[in-house]
Design a protein around this motif. Structure first.
Motif, PDB file in Angstrom:
ATOM      1  N   THR A 213      -6.479   1.453  -4.800  1.00 18.75           N
ATOM      2  CA  THR A 213      -6.546   0.106  -5.346  1.00 18.75           C
ATOM      3  C   THR A 213      -6.140   0.164  -6.811  1.00 18.75           C
ATOM      4  O   THR A 213      -6.356   1.183  -7.483  1.00 18.75           O
ATOM      5  N   ALA A 246      -2.034   0.871   0.073  1.00 20.29           N
ATOM      6  CA  ALA A 246      -2.688   0.054   1.097  1.00 20.29           C
ATOM      7  C   ALA A 246      -2.441   0.619   2.487  1.00 20.29           C
ATOM      8  O   ALA A 246      -3.290   0.507   3.379  1.00 20.29           O
ATOM      9  N   LEU A 352      -3.805  -1.271  -3.193  1.00 24.36           N
ATOM     10  CA  LEU A 352      -4.374  -2.584  -2.935  1.00 24.36           C
ATOM     11  C   LEU A 352      -4.826  -3.222  -4.245  1.00 24.36           C
ATOM     12  O   LEU A 352      -5.365  -2.548  -5.120  1.00 24.36           O
ATOM     13  N   GLY A 422     -10.579   1.366   0.756  1.00 26.40           N
ATOM     14  CA  GLY A 422      -9.725   1.002  -0.358  1.00 26.40           C
ATOM     15  C   GLY A 422     -10.398   1.178  -1.709  1.00 26.40           C
ATOM     16  O   GLY A 422      -9.727   1.316  -2.733  1.00 26.40           O
TER      17      GLY A 422
END
Length: 475
Positions: A213, A246, A352, A422
């Motif tokens: 992320t 992701a 992400l 994530g």
């Protein structure tokens, strides 16, 4: 001397505690959080820890420590009243002042080192006037917070004329009231002299430490043991290990539901987001292709035939291939759509974007295509993706110079366990049920995730800075 302990204030579902445990190979001794659901998840994953389901202000540091010095204390005060995503909602000055609890702990018990995590706007912390941050006082409360930890707040020097007020604002008074020490001369004296910490702060990006992320957070480290503050070096990025993306958190075995023919049609704006996202991230010279299309979902045809035809993606598309001269497997592209603000999303080959407590704003879009040979029902139009919001179900797209026919477009929202992955949580982290065996709602699970500290952040910071005292090692 009793052994040092580790304390996690604002413990939430356990992100910081998990990271500290991974970094130091020892559990957190005390975890504090006012939310019962958060504490319950923390208990499920950190059973050795002593838990306080109370406001941080209601826990007495002296009683909680019971004579033990604190080697490391972690603070992640509520950040929503600093975040730029907050909007125009009036500011709650009590929540905005939660960071003062770090000073309270450091003034009440021996705390060798503490770390504080927040959004970058925490640096703008200032007084509140009529429910809004005062522009004139921007960053001044943060400055007095640092002075309290270092050289002290001088009562007569900390005065500022404020917009909208007839009198001066006293930052000394603001600190005293926030700490609740109006009638405590001992702590007020400590506040004026300063607590003698060395303090540094820095912005860190989660993706630089192996978290898939792009979340960026401010970290503040304060220590008073004479050792230097150490900022961990990034492990991922240019010239290092490749960023996790992701694609690394997506469960590719989960099916996606067609955006067409739903009982409750998607909103027009959602369809437009999907269309724009496909144009930008999927149908380019370098689209992200699903890792193994033969294991992904199925193909659903939407045409004017009397029967809808569904086909497994790992079989030749016989019924369609008769129309396009030859049997071919499907090409599957994927990207992330973001149902929030004016952000359409990002490629699946990128980290992400930041996950929030209401994390149901990320969806995965998959487009199923087959190579096009100039016949069949596909329509040659300049901007085929605009047909998403009409009755037409086919369009032509160019992928790396080759024409493909859109067979279907699927969408599903990311699952809680994908979002936890994530954020860098271990795969075996318990999130689905509470301590009584009751299944948690997705909203409850995601709330714990969006509010969490990515464990690799805390792991890297703790490992770089915390060393047990020699007396503990000898013992």
């Amino acid at each position: 001397m009793k052994r040092e302990i580790i304390v996690d204030n604002f413990a939430g579902g356990g992100g910081a505690s998990t990271g500290i445990e991974l970094g130091l190979n020892r559990h957190v001794d005390i975890a504090i959080n006012h939310d019962q659901a958060a504490i319950d998840m923390h208990k499920m994953n950190h059973p050795e820890t002593r838990h306080y389901c109370e406001s941080v202000w209601d826990v007495d540091p002296v009683e909680a420590c019971n004579g033990h010095p604190v080697g490391l204390a972690w603070f992640s005060p509520d950040c929503k009243h600093f975040s730029k995503a907050k909007g125009a909602t009036p500011v709650n000055k009590n929540i905005r002042g939660l960071a003062w609890v770090a000073v309270r702990w450091a003034a009440s018990v021996p705390v060798r080192m503490f770390m504080l995590e927040n959004v970058e706007e925490f640096l703008t912390w200032g007084p509140v006037v009529d429910g809004k941050p005062c522009k004139l006082g921007k960053g001044k409360t943060f400055n007095s917070f640092i002075k309290a930890l270092t050289t002290g707040i001088k009562p007569n020097e900390e005065l500022t004329k404020q917009s909208g007020l007839k009198t001066n604002h006293s930052y000394w008074r603001e600190a005293v009231v926030a700490l609740g020490i109006e009638h405590n001369p001992k702590l007020k004296l400590q506040l004026s002299k300063g607590l003698g910490y060395q303090v540094e702060w820095k912005m860190l990006k989660a993706c630089d430490f192996g978290v898939p992320t792009s979340r960026t957070r401010l970290f503040l480290i304060a220590r008073k043991d004479g050792d230097p503050i150490v900022w961990p070096e990034p492990t991922h990025g240019e010239g290092l290990q490749p960023y996790k993306t992701a694609a690394d958190i997506i469960d590719w075995n989960l099916p996606v539901k067609s955006i067409f023919g739903r009982k409750k049609p998607l909103a027009e704006n959602s369809m437009k987001r999907i269309a724009k996202g496909l144009e930008k991230f999927a149908f380019t010279d370098a689209p992200f292709l699903a890792p193994d299309p033969t294991k992904i979902s199925f193909i659903t045809e939407y045409a004017n035939a009397s029967h809808q035809r569904n086909m497994a993606i790992d079989e030749p598309l016989r019924t369609i291939c008769a129309q396009v001269k030859g049997g071919h497997f499907a090409l599957v592209t994927s990207h992330i759509v973001k149902f929030r603000g004016d952000n359409i999303g990002h490629g699946t080959n990128e980290p992400l974007h930041t996950i929030s407590a209401g994390g149901f704003h990320f969806g995965e879009v998959r487009a199923f295509l087959i190579e096009y040979y100039g016949t069949g029902s596909a329509q040659e139009i300049d901007k085929p993706l605009h047909t998403i919001t009409t009755r037409d179900r086919f369009g032509l797209v160019m992928v790396k110079g080759t024409a493909y026919q859109i067979i279907d477009i699927g969408l599903r929202m990311l699952e809680p366990y994908e979002l936890f992955k994530g954020m860098g949580f271990p795969a075996d982290y318990k999130i689905s049920h509470d301590s009584q065996g009751k299944k948690l709602t997705k909203a409850n699970q995601v709330a714990r995730c969006g509010n969490a500290v990515p464990p690799p952040f805390a792991e890297a910071l703790a490992r770089s800075n915390y060393k047990p005292l020699s007396i503990e090692i000898a013992a």
